[in-house]
Design a protein around this motif. Sequence first.
Motif, PDB file in Angstrom:
ATOM      1  N   ARG A 114      15.469  22.208  33.855  1.00  0.00           N
ATOM      2  CA  ARG A 114      16.908  22.093  34.105  1.00  0.00           C
ATOM      3  C   ARG A 114      17.133  21.333  35.407  1.00  0.00           C
ATOM      4  O   ARG A 114      16.394  21.493  36.374  1.00  0.00           O
ATOM      5  N   ALA A 115      18.199  20.542  35.410  1.00  0.00           N
ATOM      6  CA  ALA A 115      18.516  19.788  36.627  1.00  0.00           C
ATOM      7  C   ALA A 115      19.092  20.711  37.692  1.00  0.00           C
ATOM      8  O   ALA A 115      18.953  20.457  38.898  1.00  0.00           O
ATOM      9  N   TYR A 116      19.758  21.810  37.235  1.00  0.00           N
ATOM     10  CA  TYR A 116      20.388  22.737  38.178  1.00  0.00           C
ATOM     11  C   TYR A 116      19.999  24.168  37.823  1.00  0.00           C
ATOM     12  O   TYR A 116      19.774  24.495  36.653  1.00  0.00           O
ATOM     13  N   ARG A 117      19.971  25.003  38.839  1.00  0.00           N
ATOM     14  CA  ARG A 117      19.626  26.409  38.605  1.00  0.00           C
ATOM     15  C   ARG A 117      20.861  27.275  38.364  1.00  0.00           C
ATOM     16  O   ARG A 117      20.835  28.163  37.516  1.00  0.00           O
ATOM     17  N   TYR A 118      21.941  27.016  39.111  1.00  0.00           N
ATOM     18  CA  TYR A 118      23.102  27.909  39.049  1.00  0.00           C
ATOM     19  C   TYR A 118      24.292  27.240  38.353  1.00  0.00           C
ATOM     20  O   TYR A 118      24.569  26.049  38.535  1.00  0.00           O
ATOM     21  N   ASN A 119      24.963  28.069  37.580  1.00  0.00           N
ATOM     22  CA  ASN A 119      26.198  27.661  36.896  1.00  0.00           C
ATOM     23  C   ASN A 119      27.274  28.657  37.314  1.00  0.00           C
ATOM     24  O   ASN A 119      27.218  29.838  36.959  1.00  0.00           O
ATOM     25  N   ILE A 120      28.263  28.184  38.082  1.00  0.00           N
ATOM     26  CA  ILE A 120      29.298  29.083  38.602  1.00  0.00           C
ATOM     27  C   ILE A 120      30.658  28.707  38.011  1.00  0.00           C
ATOM     28  O   ILE A 120      31.071  27.545  38.064  1.00  0.00           O
ATOM     29  N   THR A 121      31.327  29.708  37.459  1.00  0.00           N
ATOM     30  CA  THR A 121      32.663  29.502  36.903  1.00  0.00           C
ATOM     31  C   THR A 121      33.668  30.333  37.702  1.00  0.00           C
ATOM     32  O   THR A 121      33.468  31.531  37.918  1.00  0.00           O
ATOM     33  N   SER A 122      34.719  29.672  38.156  1.00  0.00           N
ATOM     34  CA  SER A 122      35.797  30.368  38.875  1.00  0.00           C
ATOM     35  C   SER A 122      37.088  30.181  38.079  1.00  0.00           C
ATOM     36  O   SER A 122      37.357  29.092  37.559  1.00  0.00           O
ATOM     37  N   THR A 123      37.873  31.248  37.967  1.00  0.00           N
ATOM     38  CA  THR A 123      39.100  31.182  37.171  1.00  0.00           C
ATOM     39  C   THR A 123      40.298  31.630  38.001  1.00  0.00           C
ATOM     40  O   THR A 123      40.307  32.735  38.553  1.00  0.00           O
ATOM     41  N   ILE A 124      41.286  30.765  38.091  1.00  0.00           N
ATOM     42  CA  ILE A 124      42.576  31.106  38.690  1.00  0.00           C
ATOM     43  C   ILE A 124      43.551  31.359  37.549  1.00  0.00           C
ATOM     44  O   ILE A 124      43.635  30.554  36.611  1.00  0.00           O
ATOM     45  N   THR A 125      44.264  32.469  37.610  1.00  0.00           N
ATOM     46  CA  THR A 125      45.169  32.844  36.523  1.00  0.00           C
ATOM     47  C   THR A 125      46.613  32.852  37.002  1.00  0.00           C
ATOM     48  O   THR A 125      46.934  33.448  38.028  1.00  0.00           O
ATOM     49  N   VAL A 126      47.454  32.180  36.232  1.00  0.00           N
ATOM     50  CA  VAL A 126      48.901  32.184  36.498  1.00  0.00           C
ATOM     51  C   VAL A 126      49.556  33.127  35.493  1.00  0.00           C
ATOM     52  O   VAL A 126      49.385  32.977  34.280  1.00  0.00           O
ATOM     53  N   THR A 127      50.294  34.097  36.004  1.00  0.00           N
ATOM     54  CA  THR A 127      51.054  35.019  35.149  1.00  0.00           C
ATOM     55  C   THR A 127      52.508  34.934  35.566  1.00  0.00           C
ATOM     56  O   THR A 127      52.865  35.296  36.689  1.00  0.00           O
ATOM     57  N   SER A 128      53.364  34.454  34.659  1.00  0.00           N
ATOM     58  CA  SER A 128      54.740  34.163  35.046  1.00  0.00           C
ATOM     59  C   SER A 128      55.706  34.413  33.886  1.00  0.00           C
ATOM     60  O   SER A 128      55.339  34.310  32.712  1.00  0.00           O
ATOM     61  N   SER A 129      56.946  34.734  34.264  1.00  0.00           N
ATOM     62  CA  SER A 129      58.015  34.857  33.273  1.00  0.00           C
ATOM     63  C   SER A 129      58.766  33.541  33.100  1.00  0.00           C
ATOM     64  O   SER A 129      59.611  33.415  32.224  1.00  0.00           O
ATOM     65  N   ASN A 130      58.434  32.566  33.930  1.00  0.00           N
ATOM     66  CA  ASN A 130      59.056  31.244  33.838  1.00  0.00           C
ATOM     67  C   ASN A 130      58.195  30.366  32.927  1.00  0.00           C
ATOM     68  O   ASN A 130      57.441  29.505  33.379  1.00  0.00           O
ATOM     69  N   VAL A 131      58.324  30.602  31.638  1.00  0.00           N
ATOM     70  CA  VAL A 131      57.447  29.962  30.666  1.00  0.00           C
ATOM     71  C   VAL A 131      57.645  28.450  30.642  1.00  0.00           C
ATOM     72  O   VAL A 131      56.675  27.683  30.592  1.00  0.00           O
TER      73      VAL A 131
END
Length: 235
Positions: A114-131
Amino acid sequence: MDLNSKFSQAAVIAASIAFLGMCINDGIDDFANKDRKVTVKGLSEKEVEADKVTWPIPTKELGNDLPELYQRINVTNQKVKSFLKQHGVKDSEISVNAPVVIDLNADQYNTNLRAYRYNITSTITVTSSNVKLVRGIMARQGELLKQGVAVVDGGYENRTVYEYVAFQKMKPEMMQEAIKNAETTAKQFAENSNSKLNKIVSADQGQFSIDDRDQNTPYIKKVRVVTTVTYSLKD
């Protein structure tokens, strides 16, 4: 016993017999009609716009140096948050999930280089009533690419979800409409069978459902209630 007493007794007996006859007649009518029922379903259906959206924004970093990867993730998250706030999303509507780290070398069954050892996923979540606002921002995600931020496919677990949370407010009105439609159907049945609609024998609370109108417009919901009502019939 004098004549007046005999006359009074006879009048009482006659009245009693007449009353008994009426009761028997009513009883016979009730017995004849007791199994005459009709069960119908009433439907109420409305289309509404979703009033809540949950939008996950996953980004990914690959590399071999964990401290460096975390730094890159933080920089990416700041760019995403700035982009969101610039377009009207409030701080209270933004949440940052903990990064998910996969050590590719930990998979003992995969011996490929493998070219890389680590796979990191970050998730930002938007929760809104202004659809509408959030949907507009979604269409402008390309602006993040200019800043070197690529939003990846988060799969089923990170799909955008639209909801209709004001449903409870419209339940009584829809239930009333469903029962009214059931009554209209029952009256038509009674008319066709030369009968008249009597009182409600039983009714359920209705089965409610909220579904996407179609797969292309998940932000438009179809709210549906079906109720089952049983009426007695009379001549």
